[in-house]
Design a protein around this motif. Structure first.
Motif, PDB file in Angstrom:
ATOM      1  N   GLU A  98      13.800  -7.870  14.962  1.00  0.00           N
ATOM      2  CA  GLU A  98      12.518  -7.233  15.266  1.00  0.00           C
ATOM      3  C   GLU A  98      12.271  -6.053  14.326  1.00  0.00           C
ATOM      4  O   GLU A  98      11.150  -5.835  13.878  1.00  0.00           O
ATOM      5  N   GLU A  99      13.339  -5.300  14.011  1.00  0.00           N
ATOM      6  CA  GLU A  99      13.207  -4.186  13.066  1.00  0.00           C
ATOM      7  C   GLU A  99      12.818  -4.696  11.685  1.00  0.00           C
ATOM      8  O   GLU A  99      12.013  -4.079  10.988  1.00  0.00           O
ATOM      9  N   GLY A 100      13.384  -5.825  11.285  1.00  0.00           N
ATOM     10  CA  GLY A 100      13.032  -6.439  10.004  1.00  0.00           C
ATOM     11  C   GLY A 100      11.580  -6.874   9.969  1.00  0.00           C
ATOM     12  O   GLY A 100      10.880  -6.672   8.973  1.00  0.00           O
ATOM     13  N   LYS A 101      11.121  -7.456  11.071  1.00  0.00           N
ATOM     14  CA  LYS A 101       9.712  -7.890  11.160  1.00  0.00           C
ATOM     15  C   LYS A 101       8.780  -6.680  11.080  1.00  0.00           C
ATOM     16  O   LYS A 101       7.746  -6.725  10.413  1.00  0.00           O
ATOM     17  N   ALA A 102       9.156  -5.600  11.752  1.00  0.00           N
ATOM     18  CA  ALA A 102       8.335  -4.383  11.712  1.00  0.00           C
ATOM     19  C   ALA A 102       8.309  -3.810  10.298  1.00  0.00           C
ATOM     20  O   ALA A 102       7.278  -3.309   9.842  1.00  0.00           O
ATOM     21  N   TYR A 103       9.438  -3.908   9.602  1.00  0.00           N
ATOM     22  CA  TYR A 103       9.501  -3.398   8.235  1.00  0.00           C
ATOM     23  C   TYR A 103       8.598  -4.210   7.313  1.00  0.00           C
ATOM     24  O   TYR A 103       7.943  -3.657   6.427  1.00  0.00           O
ATOM     25  N   ILE A 104       8.544  -5.513   7.530  1.00  0.00           N
ATOM     26  CA  ILE A 104       7.639  -6.376   6.752  1.00  0.00           C
ATOM     27  C   ILE A 104       6.212  -5.871   6.922  1.00  0.00           C
ATOM     28  O   ILE A 104       5.450  -5.801   5.963  1.00  0.00           O
ATOM     29  N   ASP A 105       5.851  -5.504   8.139  1.00  0.00           N
ATOM     30  CA  ASP A 105       4.500  -4.980   8.376  1.00  0.00           C
ATOM     31  C   ASP A 105       4.262  -3.700   7.570  1.00  0.00           C
ATOM     32  O   ASP A 105       3.172  -3.496   7.043  1.00  0.00           O
ATOM     33  N   GLN A 106       5.278  -2.839   7.449  1.00  0.00           N
ATOM     34  CA  GLN A 106       5.146  -1.628   6.634  1.00  0.00           C
ATOM     35  C   GLN A 106       4.948  -1.975   5.163  1.00  0.00           C
ATOM     36  O   GLN A 106       4.134  -1.352   4.482  1.00  0.00           O
ATOM     37  N   ILE A 107       5.683  -2.955   4.683  1.00  0.00           N
ATOM     38  CA  ILE A 107       5.557  -3.367   3.280  1.00  0.00           C
ATOM     39  C   ILE A 107       4.156  -3.934   3.028  1.00  0.00           C
ATOM     40  O   ILE A 107       3.521  -3.627   2.021  1.00  0.00           O
ATOM     41  N   LYS A 108       3.673  -4.726   3.966  1.00  0.00           N
ATOM     42  CA  LYS A 108       2.327  -5.292   3.826  1.00  0.00           C
ATOM     43  C   LYS A 108       1.272  -4.188   3.792  1.00  0.00           C
ATOM     44  O   LYS A 108       0.322  -4.253   3.011  1.00  0.00           O
ATOM     45  N   GLU A 109       1.456  -3.162   4.603  1.00  0.00           N
ATOM     46  CA  GLU A 109       0.515  -2.040   4.603  1.00  0.00           C
ATOM     47  C   GLU A 109       0.570  -1.304   3.272  1.00  0.00           C
ATOM     48  O   GLU A 109      -0.461  -0.908   2.725  1.00  0.00           O
TER      49      GLU A 109
END
Length: 164
Positions: A98-109
């Motif tokens: 879940e932390e990895g998925k949240a980090y992907i969202d940060q990278i996309k932003e």
């Protein structure tokens, strides 16, 4: 820039743009203690789901020992977990946490922010035309002899859902 910009070859301008964009991305990733290969690994897992270490290494184009180090760092950050394959205990499967998925969202932003910066002062229709021209240039280049394998690989590996 000292020289007249109308005299600068387009290929050089493209190189400068790509280099500046890469440097900005590396700087942002360094600020959050991440390497480009690690971010690439997270993107690959977000696109394909669970993969073996070998499959990720092939998609990133890295050697297995480098992949081991990269995955250890991502595990330490709790971005991925390793689990034995249910059918073949010799294979480790890598899962995005879940932390990895949240980090992907940060990278996309971060990528969306970079997009906003790059196209500041450019009208939406100009951006659309620019995209169309880049696609045409890409098609012109890859349709030439010897680049069909590249075209197939590019379409297969295209991560087009980054803006979601």
């Amino acid at each position: 820039m000292d020289c007249n910009t109308k005299d600068v070859p387009i290929q050089f301008l493209l190189w400068q743009i790509l280099n500046a964009q890469r440097q900005k991305a590396i700087q942002w990733l360094e600020n959050v203690d991440m390497k480009p290969g690690q971010a690439g690994c997270l993107f690959i897992l977000s696109k394909y789901g669970t993969l073996s270490q070998k499959e990720i290494a092939e998609k990133l184009g890295v050697k297995p020992p480098s992949m081991t180090v990269l995955l250890r760092k991502l595990e330490k950050k709790n971005f991925v977990i390793r689990m034995q394959d249910e059918n073949d205990q010799r294979i480790s499967r890598i899962y995005l946490t879940e932390e990895g998925k949240a980090y992907i969202d940060q990278i996309k932003e971060m990528m969306r922010e970079m997009d906003r910066e790059m196209f500041e002062g450019i009208l939406p229709e100009e951006k659309m035309l620019f995209r169309r021209l880049l696609i045409q240039i890409r098609e012109n280049l890859i349709s030439k002899e010897g680049l069909q394998d590249y075209e197939a690989q590019m379409k297969k590996e295209c991560i087009s859902d980054w803006s979601r």
